[in-house]
Write an enzyme that holds these catalytic residues in place. Structure first.
Site, PDB file in Angstrom:
ATOM      1  N   CYS A   1       0.881  -1.309   0.065  1.00 57.33           N
ATOM      2  CA  CYS A   1      -0.193  -0.009   0.131  1.00 57.33           C
ATOM      3  C   CYS A   1       0.832   1.411  -0.151  1.00 57.33           C
ATOM      4  O   CYS A   1       0.453   2.253  -0.186  1.00 57.33           O
ATOM      5  CB  CYS A   1      -1.217  -0.060   1.423  1.00 57.33           C
ATOM      6  SG  CYS A   1      -1.960  -1.375   1.381  1.00 57.33           S
TER       7      CYS A   1
ATOM      8  N   HIS B   1      -3.330   6.992   2.493  1.00 59.13           N
ATOM      9  CA  HIS B   1      -3.634   5.980   2.167  1.00 59.13           C
ATOM     10  C   HIS B   1      -5.188   5.636   2.696  1.00 59.13           C
ATOM     11  O   HIS B   1      -5.340   5.755   3.794  1.00 59.13           O
ATOM     12  CB  HIS B   1      -2.747   4.657   2.524  1.00 59.13           C
ATOM     13  CG  HIS B   1      -3.182   3.369   2.259  1.00 59.13           C
ATOM     14  ND1 HIS B   1      -3.888   2.852   1.276  1.00 59.13           N
ATOM     15  CD2 HIS B   1      -3.188   2.227   3.057  1.00 59.13           C
ATOM     16  CE1 HIS B   1      -4.222   1.823   1.255  1.00 59.13           C
ATOM     17  NE2 HIS B   1      -3.776   1.358   2.448  1.00 59.13           N
TER      18      HIS B   1
ATOM     19  N   ASN C   1     -10.374  -0.056  -0.232  1.00 61.51           N
ATOM     20  CA  ASN C   1      -8.894  -0.187   0.108  1.00 61.51           C
ATOM     21  C   ASN C   1      -8.328  -0.705  -1.219  1.00 61.51           C
ATOM     22  O   ASN C   1      -8.501  -1.935  -1.515  1.00 61.51           O
ATOM     23  CB  ASN C   1      -8.588  -0.815   1.299  1.00 61.51           C
ATOM     24  CG  ASN C   1      -6.866  -0.721   1.509  1.00 61.51           C
ATOM     25  OD1 ASN C   1      -6.097  -0.604   0.581  1.00 61.51           O
ATOM     26  ND2 ASN C   1      -6.348  -1.168   2.477  1.00 61.51           N
TER      27      ASN C   1
HETATM   28  N1  COA Z   1     -18.251  -8.267   9.604  1.00 65.19           N
HETATM   29  C1  COA Z   1     -18.977  -8.665  10.788  1.00 65.19           C
HETATM   30  N2  COA Z   1     -18.059  -9.030  11.846  1.00 65.19           N
HETATM   31  C2  COA Z   1     -16.827  -9.168  11.475  1.00 65.19           C
HETATM   32  C3  COA Z   1     -16.356  -8.940  10.322  1.00 65.19           C
HETATM   33  C4  COA Z   1     -17.268  -8.435   9.145  1.00 65.19           C
HETATM   34  N3  COA Z   1     -16.766  -8.369   8.068  1.00 65.19           N
HETATM   35  N4  COA Z   1     -15.073  -9.021  10.186  1.00 65.19           N
HETATM   36  C5  COA Z   1     -14.641  -9.406  11.730  1.00 65.19           C
HETATM   37  N5  COA Z   1     -15.792  -9.279  12.347  1.00 65.19           N
HETATM   38  C6  COA Z   1     -15.971  -9.975  13.784  1.00 65.19           C
HETATM   39  C7  COA Z   1     -14.715 -10.689  14.207  1.00 65.19           C
HETATM   40  O1  COA Z   1     -14.913 -12.105  13.775  1.00 65.19           O
HETATM   41  C8  COA Z   1     -14.801 -10.491  15.714  1.00 65.19           C
HETATM   42  O2  COA Z   1     -15.892 -11.257  16.180  1.00 65.19           O
HETATM   43  P1  COA Z   1     -15.641 -11.969  17.536  1.00 65.19           P
HETATM   44  O3  COA Z   1     -15.580 -10.908  18.583  1.00 65.19           O
HETATM   45  O4  COA Z   1     -17.011 -12.856  17.566  1.00 65.19           O
HETATM   46  O5  COA Z   1     -14.521 -12.922  17.623  1.00 65.19           O
HETATM   47  C9  COA Z   1     -15.262  -8.951  15.802  1.00 65.19           C
HETATM   48  O6  COA Z   1     -16.017  -8.794  14.684  1.00 65.19           O
HETATM   49  C10 COA Z   1     -14.519  -8.095  16.227  1.00 65.19           C
HETATM   50  O7  COA Z   1     -13.214  -8.396  15.052  1.00 65.19           O
HETATM   51  P2  COA Z   1     -11.951  -7.369  15.179  1.00 65.19           P
HETATM   52  O8  COA Z   1     -11.079  -8.028  14.441  1.00 65.19           O
HETATM   53  O9  COA Z   1     -11.611  -7.276  16.693  1.00 65.19           O
HETATM   54  O10 COA Z   1     -12.572  -6.013  14.849  1.00 65.19           O
HETATM   55  P3  COA Z   1     -12.023  -4.683  14.844  1.00 65.19           P
HETATM   56  O11 COA Z   1     -12.709  -3.825  15.584  1.00 65.19           O
HETATM   57  O12 COA Z   1     -10.139  -4.853  14.926  1.00 65.19           O
HETATM   58  O13 COA Z   1     -12.128  -4.341  13.111  1.00 65.19           O
HETATM   59  C11 COA Z   1     -10.771  -4.186  11.251  1.00 65.19           C
HETATM   60  C12 COA Z   1     -11.563  -4.922  12.091  1.00 65.19           C
HETATM   61  C13 COA Z   1     -10.063  -5.207  10.012  1.00 65.19           C
HETATM   62  C14 COA Z   1     -11.965  -3.499  10.535  1.00 65.19           C
HETATM   63  C15 COA Z   1      -9.882  -3.459  11.901  1.00 65.19           C
HETATM   64  O14 COA Z   1      -8.933  -4.204  12.653  1.00 65.19           O
HETATM   65  C16 COA Z   1      -8.941  -2.665  11.172  1.00 65.19           C
HETATM   66  O15 COA Z   1      -9.279  -1.897  10.051  1.00 65.19           O
HETATM   67  N6  COA Z   1      -7.663  -2.894  10.749  1.00 65.19           N
HETATM   68  C17 COA Z   1      -6.746  -2.299   9.746  1.00 65.19           C
HETATM   69  C18 COA Z   1      -6.945  -3.124   8.675  1.00 65.19           C
HETATM   70  C19 COA Z   1      -6.361  -2.594   7.280  1.00 65.19           C
HETATM   71  O16 COA Z   1      -6.330  -1.309   7.139  1.00 65.19           O
HETATM   72  N7  COA Z   1      -5.634  -3.184   6.619  1.00 65.19           N
HETATM   73  C20 COA Z   1      -4.999  -2.797   5.427  1.00 65.19           C
HETATM   74  C21 COA Z   1      -3.801  -2.388   5.614  1.00 65.19           C
HETATM   75  S1  COA Z   1      -3.135  -1.654   3.980  1.00 65.19           S
END
Ligand code: COA
Length: 333
Positions: A111, A258, A288
């Site tokens: 990215c 980004h 993204n």
């Molecule tokens: N829909 C519904 N539930 C979802 C889900 C979706 N698409 N994806 C994950 N969950 C669930 C998980 O399974 C978890 O459930 P559980 O509590 O029963 O285990 C719950 O939501 C929380 O998951 P978590 O991973 O803690 O969520 P989060 O608040 O961290 O949000 C992201 C997840 C991915 C949105 C966040 O971590 C993020 O934005 N990270 C950066 C990722 C990124 O930018 N990557 C690219 C970089 S270039």
């Protein structure tokens, strides 16, 4: 000597996939995706490739710059999802647009790729090796995404953005007294944390290995670790870049970050103590797109007249590697 962006372009696949459509594939909801990421829809390839999208974006950037493909010295394509391992995508683009004299190669910094390519071009142009360059960020991540993994498949989209940059020997002083061109860049890598966001290539398999090797060919991510990295590292590297250029946050007109997640962008704005209105976003519509997000947003802002001559821009990205960077430039066209 500095470099100026004299043209921008972008290209997106035709197919729009909304959060509601993803609800049919995995256990998720429009509400969850919007709240956690800010994304409502994304473009997904139904045949467009990294090189076809790149070429379309490049042609638009050259048209804006008033240049012909035969005049291009250097083509750098930042991508982590090319359709071919060999030849590189930049050579495909050279052929597609007819940039016969250009030197062409790819850059993979995920990215942060567009920024790293821009900085590479900056180095080439500053030393006088080349006079101009087409810089592209282009991805078809939809082929690397596991469409049964709700933790990743809701985040990514496909698309390409390009910028044409030219060496600028003459001092162009804008009305506000600022000198047009690149002012400073900072970039970094942290390979030790690389596996928090990864995607395997073919495993080692040859005539001398008999066992079958299992692999997961899709993007794997520890979302929370990436989130922590981005919200800490992006403001830190923007501060570093500003300090290097003897500038403050107040001297910046637009932060073109980004487009991974609205919450990351809001957190960066808060940590920098900068007004969120200086952080344009388009991720609600395109998600993204890895290396393509920064140049696509830059092109959108440029074409809609939201960037004015003399504006100081901070471009900043982060991503797999882990990699991060920030570049500061004063818009001069
Ligand atoms: N829909 C519904 N539930 C979802 C889900 C979706 N698409 N994806 C994950 N969950 C669930 C998980 O399974 C978890 O459930 P559980 O509590 O029963 O285990 C719950 O939501 C929380 O998951 P978590 O991973 O803690 O969520 P989060 O608040 O961290 O949000 C992201 C997840 C991915 C949105 C966040 O971590 C993020 O934005 N990270 C950066 C990722 C990124 O930018 N990557 C690219 C970089 S270039």
């Amino acid at each position: 000597m500095t470099i100026r962006v004299t043209g921008t372009g972008s290209a997106l696949p035709e197919k729009i996939v909304t959060n509601f459509e993803l609800q049919k594939l995995v256990e998720t909801s429009d509400e969850w995706i919007r709240e956690r990421t800010g994304i409502a829809e994304r473009r997904i390839s139904t045949g467009e490739t990294v090189s076809s999208l790149s070429a379309e974006a490049c042609i638009k950037a050259l048209e804006m710059a008033g240049r012909q493909p035969e005049e291009v010295d250097l083509i750098l394509v930042a991508t982590c999802s090319p359709e071919l391992l060999l030849p590189c995508c930049a050579c495909q683009v050279q052929d597609r647009i007819g940039a016969v004299k250009a030197v062409a190669f790819d850059v993979n910094a995920a990215c942060s790729g567009f920024l790293f390519a821009l900085n590479t071009a900056y180095a080439y142009l500053q030393t006088g090796i080349y006079q101009n360059a087409l810089i592209v960020g282009s991805e078809v991540l939809s082929k690397l995404v596991d469409w049964t993994d709700r933790g990743t498949c809701v985040l990514f989209g496909d698309g390409a953005g390009a910028a044409f940059v030219e060496a600028s020997v003459d001092d162009i002083v804008c009305e506000n007294g600022r000198r047009a061109g690149m002012e400073c860049m900072v970039q970094g890598s942290d390979g030790a944390k690389g596996m928090v966001l990864s995607c395997e290539e073919r495993p080692v398999k040859n005539a001398f290995i008999s066992e079958d090797i299992m692999q997961n060919p899709y993007i794997q991510m520890d979302g929370q670790e990436v989130y922590k990295f981005a919200t800490r590292q992006v403001p830190a590297c923007i501060h570093d870049a500003l300090a290097k250029a003897n500038l403050t946050v107040e001297d910046v007109d637009l932060f073109i970050l980004h487009q991974a997640n609205v919450r990351i962008i809001e957190s960066v704005a808060k940590r920098l103590k900068a007004d969120i209105s200086k952080f344009p976003m388009n991720l609600d519509k395109i998600g993204n797109m890895s290396s393509a997000t920064v140049p696509v947003l830059l092109d959108e802002l440029n074409r809609s007249g939201k960037i004015k001559k003399g504006d100081r821009l901070v471009l900043s990205g982060f991503g797999a590697g882990l990699t991060y960077g920030a570049s500061i430039l004063v818009w001069g066209v």
